[in-house]
Design a protein around this motif. Structure first.
Motif, PDB file in Angstrom:
ATOM      1  N   TYR A 304      19.413  42.294 -11.547  1.00 54.74           N
ATOM      2  CA  TYR A 304      18.369  41.515 -10.896  1.00 54.74           C
ATOM      3  C   TYR A 304      17.045  42.271 -10.910  1.00 54.74           C
ATOM      4  O   TYR A 304      16.990  43.470 -11.213  1.00 54.74           O
ATOM      5  CB  TYR A 304      18.763  41.193  -9.450  1.00 54.74           C
ATOM      6  N   VAL A 305      15.983  41.527 -10.579  1.00 53.73           N
ATOM      7  CA  VAL A 305      14.646  42.093 -10.396  1.00 53.73           C
ATOM      8  C   VAL A 305      14.305  41.992  -8.915  1.00 53.73           C
ATOM      9  O   VAL A 305      14.458  40.930  -8.305  1.00 53.73           O
ATOM     10  CB  VAL A 305      13.602  41.339 -11.243  1.00 53.73           C
ATOM     11  N   SER A 306      13.875  43.085  -8.328  1.00 55.77           N
ATOM     12  CA  SER A 306      13.517  43.109  -6.913  1.00 55.77           C
ATOM     13  C   SER A 306      12.025  42.807  -6.767  1.00 55.77           C
ATOM     14  O   SER A 306      11.182  43.500  -7.348  1.00 55.77           O
ATOM     15  CB  SER A 306      13.836  44.477  -6.303  1.00 55.77           C
ATOM     16  N   VAL A 307      11.703  41.754  -6.005  1.00 58.73           N
ATOM     17  CA  VAL A 307      10.326  41.314  -5.795  1.00 58.73           C
ATOM     18  C   VAL A 307      10.039  41.361  -4.298  1.00 58.73           C
ATOM     19  O   VAL A 307      10.707  40.676  -3.507  1.00 58.73           O
ATOM     20  CB  VAL A 307      10.089  39.893  -6.337  1.00 58.73           C
ATOM     21  N   ALA A 308       9.066  42.169  -3.882  1.00 61.34           N
ATOM     22  CA  ALA A 308       8.687  42.301  -2.474  1.00 61.34           C
ATOM     23  C   ALA A 308       7.451  41.457  -2.209  1.00 61.34           C
ATOM     24  O   ALA A 308       6.523  41.408  -3.013  1.00 61.34           O
ATOM     25  CB  ALA A 308       8.408  43.765  -2.124  1.00 61.34           C
TER      26      ALA A 308
END
Length: 428
Positions: A304-308
């Motif tokens: 996954y890609v972590s997006v804050a």
């Protein structure tokens, strides 16, 4: 096929049973001797004395450490045994008592003290060593395994226990698997995987910045390095317990078929992650928008890609979604972003003056770029209003889009109000 319990011969357990049968009379004899009661009193007395001595000793050691300008890493290493100072003093007292007892009388009359000192020494050593393992579950598993092995060895029944566990076996084709072999494999695999993860993290930190590469290539290199180390750890663990890789050919084929049918999404996300890293479409630090999700990328993981977001929420978006759906990358090739706000004034207002006032107002905002300059355009005339669109550039979209639009609207409002120009609803 696994053997039923009824088929396990009593001779498999006999060496351990014989050893226990031989030890029990000696232990009973020890318990009945007049030297047993003093030993049973000495061990707890040494513990309470250690508790009493540890407090002033800790204060003296802390004062001594403060008097020397030691580096932070050295203080961290020193703090590990200091946390167990009570047990260190207790073990030293037991070994001192044991040496004195051996000088005064026979060794058999200090059996309990020797056993307590050996077990306490093993327990303390294992606890200190396990502190370097950061994973709590792995730390507890390591401590339990190491303590069990040490205790069995100190009691003198380790070899017999190993023989008994090795007798509990079953066959998978021509491969013989025993409980002992599985336990050894699990221990070796756990240690090997921990070393692989530790080595990959260490090498990634060392190579970060040393390689003149983009962040995506650094992440890709780190993932390849970690994968190679993990595969090497598994191969080493299997070889260490005597399992040849050719013996697992059928099993690995079935596993690959199962992965193909049952874990398609997982495999798809893994491959999508590699594609994302190779095509450099997104990278850590990029400001992206996908649907209603707006934020910046904090990490690219295998799945996954972590997006804050600015709300403090962190979205874990599967890699496949970045390949198959539309993603707006606000900082793909250039971090600069053009924004616009719309407003309207009364129709009798001078449009030239309104445009100049609005552009000058934005020049006072720190986030608005001066090159290119803000531009204000008339987009509609009507009997009710003059409609304008004000366009300007920023270079830090990760700081937020809505907030800078709000600041721009307020700055225009204040500037027009200062010139007695009234804003009205825009013409629809």
């Amino acid at each position: 096929m696994m053997l039923p319990l009824a088929q396990i011969q009593s001779s498999d357990w006999q060496p351990l049973l014989d050893r226990l049968a031989a030890e029990l009379p000696r232990l009973a004899e020890q318990l009945m001797t007049p030297w047993m009661l003093p030993q049973l009193m000495i061990v707890p007395a040494a513990y309470y004395l250690a508790v009493y001595l540890a407090v002033p000793l800790r204060l003296r050691l802390d004062a001594l450490l403060r008097s020397y300008p030691l580096p932070a890493r050295a203080l961290t290493l020193i703090a590990i045994p200091l946390r167990h100072l009570k047990w260190i003093v207790f073990i030293l007292l037991l070994w001192l008592i044991l040496v004195m007892a051996r000088q005064l009388t026979w060794a058999s009359r200090s059996y309990v003290v020797e056993l307590a000192a050996s077990l306490a020494t093993a327990w303390l050593s294992i606890n200190i060593v396990s502190t370097i393992i950061r994973n709590p579950a792995l730390q507890r598993a390591f401590a339990a395994c190491a303590w069990s092995i040490a205790a069995l060895n100190i009691l003198g029944v380790l070899d017999d226990t190993q023989a008994m566990l090795d007798s509990l076996s079953f066959n998978v084709g021509e491969l013989r698997l025993s409980v002992l072999l599985l336990l050894k494999g699990a221990i070796i695999l756990g240690i090997s995987l921990w070393l692989a993860n530790f080595a990959s993290a260490f090498l990634e930190k060392r190579l970060h910045g040393a390689l003149e590469a983009t962040p995506t290539l650094e992440v890709l290199f780190g993932k390849i390095l970690k994968a190679l180390l993990v595969v090497g750890a598994v191969v080493f663990s299997l070889s260490a317990i005597g399992i040849q890789l050719t013996a697992l050919a059928v099993f690995s084929g079935a596993l690959g078929l199962g992965i193909g049918f049952g874990l398609q999404k997982v495999a798809s996300n893994l491959m999508s992650g590699i594609i994302i890293l190779l095509d450099k479409s997104v990278k850590p630090g990029d400001v992206i928008q996908r649907g209603n999700t707006f934020g910046w990328i904090t990490a690219l993981k295998a799945r996954y890609v972590s997006v804050a977001t600015r709300e403090g929420v962190e979205y874990l978006i599967p890699n496949e979604d970045f390949i198959t759906s539309q993603v707006i990358n606000w900082s793909y090739s250039n971090p600069r972003v053009r924004l616009e706000v719309k407003f309207a004034v009364k129709p009798e207002s001078d449009p030239h003056a309104v445009g100049a006032i609005a552009c000058a107002a934005l020049g006072k905002l720190g986030r608005v770029l001066g090159d290119p300059l803000p531009a204000c355009h008339v987009v509609a005339f009507s009997a009710a209003s003059l409609d304008f669109v004000l366009r300007f550039w920023i270079k830090d979209p990760e700081q937020g889009i809505t907030n800078i639009r709000s600041d721009a609207m307020l700055a225009v409002w204040d500037a027009l109000k200062a010139e007695d120009l009234v804003m009205v609803s825009a013409h629809s």
